[in-house]
Design an enzyme around this catalytic site. Structure first.
Site, PDB file in Angstrom:
ATOM      1  N   GLU A  62     -35.644 -41.653 -38.700  1.00 56.13           N
ATOM      2  CA  GLU A  62     -36.730 -42.163 -37.876  1.00 56.13           C
ATOM      3  C   GLU A  62     -36.777 -41.438 -36.529  1.00 56.13           C
ATOM      4  OE1 GLU A  62     -34.447 -43.896 -39.396  1.00 56.13           O
ATOM      5  OE2 GLU A  62     -35.300 -45.610 -40.473  1.00 56.13           O
ATOM      6  N   PRO A 270     -21.636 -33.321 -45.779  1.00 56.90           N
ATOM      7  CA  PRO A 270     -21.737 -34.760 -46.076  1.00 56.90           C
ATOM      8  C   PRO A 270     -22.729 -35.440 -45.136  1.00 56.90           C
ATOM      9  CG  PRO A 270     -19.649 -34.265 -44.993  1.00 56.90           C
ATOM     10  CD  PRO A 270     -20.312 -32.948 -45.266  1.00 56.90           C
ATOM     11  N   ARG A 271     -23.457 -36.392 -45.674  1.00 52.80           N
ATOM     12  CA  ARG A 271     -24.445 -37.120 -44.869  1.00 52.80           C
ATOM     13  C   ARG A 271     -23.791 -37.745 -43.646  1.00 52.80           C
ATOM     14  NH1 ARG A 271     -29.634 -37.464 -43.225  1.00 52.80           N
ATOM     15  NH2 ARG A 271     -30.240 -39.612 -42.744  1.00 52.80           N
ATOM     16  N   GLY A 310     -25.490 -32.188 -36.569  1.00 58.75           N
ATOM     17  CA  GLY A 310     -26.579 -31.420 -35.993  1.00 58.75           C
ATOM     18  C   GLY A 310     -26.613 -29.957 -36.366  1.00 58.75           C
ATOM     19  N   GLU A 311     -25.904 -29.562 -37.429  1.00 63.10           N
ATOM     20  CA  GLU A 311     -25.866 -28.153 -37.802  1.00 63.10           C
ATOM     21  C   GLU A 311     -26.507 -27.872 -39.158  1.00 63.10           C
ATOM     22  OE1 GLU A 311     -22.428 -25.798 -35.594  1.00 63.10           O
ATOM     23  OE2 GLU A 311     -21.653 -26.942 -37.297  1.00 63.10           O
ATOM     24  N   ASN A 335     -34.422 -36.034 -47.178  1.00 62.36           N
ATOM     25  CA  ASN A 335     -35.712 -35.390 -46.949  1.00 62.36           C
ATOM     26  C   ASN A 335     -35.738 -33.938 -47.447  1.00 62.36           C
ATOM     27  OD1 ASN A 335     -38.170 -34.533 -46.016  1.00 62.36           O
ATOM     28  ND2 ASN A 335     -37.827 -35.134 -43.899  1.00 62.36           N
ATOM     29  N   PRO A 336     -36.503 -33.621 -48.499  1.00 63.11           N
ATOM     30  CA  PRO A 336     -36.555 -32.245 -48.995  1.00 63.11           C
ATOM     31  C   PRO A 336     -37.415 -31.321 -48.146  1.00 63.11           C
ATOM     32  CG  PRO A 336     -38.011 -33.619 -50.304  1.00 63.11           C
ATOM     33  CD  PRO A 336     -37.295 -34.538 -49.343  1.00 63.11           C
ATOM     34  N   LEU A 337     -38.170 -31.874 -47.189  1.00 60.50           N
ATOM     35  CA  LEU A 337     -38.993 -31.023 -46.339  1.00 60.50           C
ATOM     36  C   LEU A 337     -38.157 -30.198 -45.364  1.00 60.50           C
ATOM     37  CD1 LEU A 337     -41.974 -33.376 -45.435  1.00 60.50           C
ATOM     38  CD2 LEU A 337     -41.966 -31.455 -47.028  1.00 60.50           C
ATOM     39  N   GLU A 338     -36.966 -30.661 -45.026  1.00 57.83           N
ATOM     40  CA  GLU A 338     -36.142 -29.930 -44.059  1.00 57.83           C
ATOM     41  C   GLU A 338     -35.794 -28.530 -44.555  1.00 57.83           C
ATOM     42  OE1 GLU A 338     -34.083 -33.651 -41.656  1.00 57.83           O
ATOM     43  OE2 GLU A 338     -32.969 -32.688 -43.280  1.00 57.83           O
TER      44      GLU A 338
END
Length: 457
Positions: A62, A270-271, A310-311, A335-338
């Site tokens: 978000e 990892p997430r 953040g990498e 999110n696959p758009l990244e």
């Protein structure tokens, strides 16, 4: 007040004495910042002079989605200050790193208070926002009710409502109406989301999905060049934003792939970075390096566990293709758009309902490869990775198709900003400060959370 709203009000009040213990336990696990626990009780206000817009974003996904909206609002109204509240440590860290240039001095971050009436009142009394924007699915009854009582205009942007959530709220229609009625504008991600909000009494519209308008993930160019030098000549693939249960599949896939792809390097992000040690242990006896431990992918390294925050933009650029996690286990996908924005071909597992509309559009144009469910997911994943590594032209074509979808809705942040500014009585300032942007929106017609908060980031 409806009976359920009354029950929630008094249940939250009764829980207040034990919640500090709960927060301290979370802090010991790294889920809260110990020095900032008072913010969860509504304290710590430092309201700036002038108009203040409050935006609440639950977590990382978000927060990322509102960055272009913050940028658009900042350009349209130079005198406007922002308060951004979130509920997670990682989202707070990411906000500090990813704020658009020039906004750092105008944006304050606080952790959102828990939904206890007294703490909510303290928060609102201290900050006194001129308008409030809630993002996606953060529907907190006490916080919303207290904001509405102060005549603070409320807007829900990029709203999402799964069918499971709609059914849950449908069992409490009075509470649903009480939560949704204060919103003067509800902008849903998709037409399906809008229809679910309308079924619950919300006057929802669909203008598009802010996730399409997010900027490309950032990168340290010098570090990218250094890592490219270290892995030059090696086939490299990425498993991004993985969840528990997926890393073992990824490592098994690596073992299948390695004989046919000499020098193969698998990167696992990892997430949740704090799982880095655990993930590295799953990889034994493969030769695993951990980025958080300062270890580089050397010639003998099989797997790099990138357990830093953040990498992800760095590794999407480094890899030849990316599997996007949360989709081989029933989490719902990330999110696959990244990766699509960065020209990195995308592989996605069968469990991707969190981004169903995006996945459908990418699939229609040939912008991603789906990995079917099967008895041996490691074999299926390995086959898909091998096909992409051995067919670079196919990967490039897929990436180009996906990039076209990822570029859609580029003007949406400006359109939403134009609709929000009247709430702050900034029409004149916005016109005087116009910097040539032409996005114009339509006139407007005037443990403590409820609902099933969808876990889509």
């Amino acid at each position: 007040m409806t009976p359920l709203a009354c029950i929630w009000h008094w249940a939250a009040t009764a829980a207040a004495p034990v919640l500090p213990v709960y927060l301290r336990r979370r802090a010991r696990r790294g889920k809260e910042v110990p020095d900032r626990l008072r913010e969860r009780f509504g304290a710590g206000a430092a309201r700036p002079d002038g108009p203040l817009l409050w935006l609440h974003a639950a977590s990382v996904g978000e927060t990322v989605s509102i960055l272009p909206l913050l940028d658009a609002l900042g350009h349209a109204a130079p005198g406007l200050s922002f308060l951004v509240t979130t509920g997670t440590v990682t989202s707070a860290t990411l906000l500090g790193r990813r704020l658009p240039a020039g906004l750092a001095g105008r944006v304050a971050h606080r952790f959102v208070p828990l939904d206890v009436p007294r703490w909510v009142r303290r928060f609102l009394d201290g900050w006194r926002p001129d308008a409030a924007i809630f993002v996606e699915s953060e529907l907190w009854p006490n916080l919303i009710a207290a904001t509405a009582r102060r005549d603070i205009p409320l807007v829900l942007v990029n709203g999402r409502m799964s069918e499971v959530s709609r059914r849950w709220w449908g069992r409490a229609p009075g509470l649903a109406r009480r939560v949704l009625d204060p919103f003067v504008l509800v902008l849903a991600q998709t037409e399906a989301d809008a229809a679910r909000y309308r079924a619950l009494g919300g006057a929802a519209q669909c203008w598009g999905n802010l996730k399409y308008a997010a900027p490309p993930l950032p990168v340290d160019a010098a570090e990218l060049a250094r890592l490219r030098g270290l892995v030059a000549g090696r086939p490299v693939w990425l498993a991004a934003s993985t969840h528990p249960g997926e890393e073992a599949i990824v490592f098994a896939a690596h073992r299948r792939l390695a004989p046919a792809h000499p020098g193969l390097l698998t990167i696992v992000v990892p997430r949740h970075p704090e799982r880095g040690t655990e993930v590295a242990a799953i990889g034994a006896p493969l030769r695993v390096a951990r980025r958080a431990a300062g270890q580089d992918p050397m010639a003998a390294t099989d797997v790099l566990v990138a357990d830093t925050l953040g990498e992800l933009g760095l590794f999407y650029r480094l890899a030849s293709l990316a599997f996007v996690g949360g989709s081989l286990v029933p989490h719902g996908g990330q999110n696959p758009l990244e990766p699509a924005r960065l020209g990195c071909p995308v592989l996605l597992g069968p469990h991707a309902w969190n981004f169903a509309e995006i996945v459908e559009r990418l699939t229609t144009v040939g912008g991603l490869t789906r990995i079917a469910a099967g008895a041996d997911p490691a074999a299926t994943l390995a086959e898909a990775v091998s096909d992409m590594l051995t067919s670079p032209d196919r990967g490039r074509a897929q990436a180009e198709a996906a990039a076209g979808i990822a570029a859609e809705e580029a003007g949406l942040p400006e359109r939403i900003a134009a609709a929000l500014l009247p709430l702050l009585s900034l029409r004149d300032e916005a016109a005087a400060a116009s910097d040539g942007r032409d996005g114009v929106g339509p006139e407007m017609s005037g443990p403590l959370g409820t609902g099933i908060v969808d876990d889509r980031n």
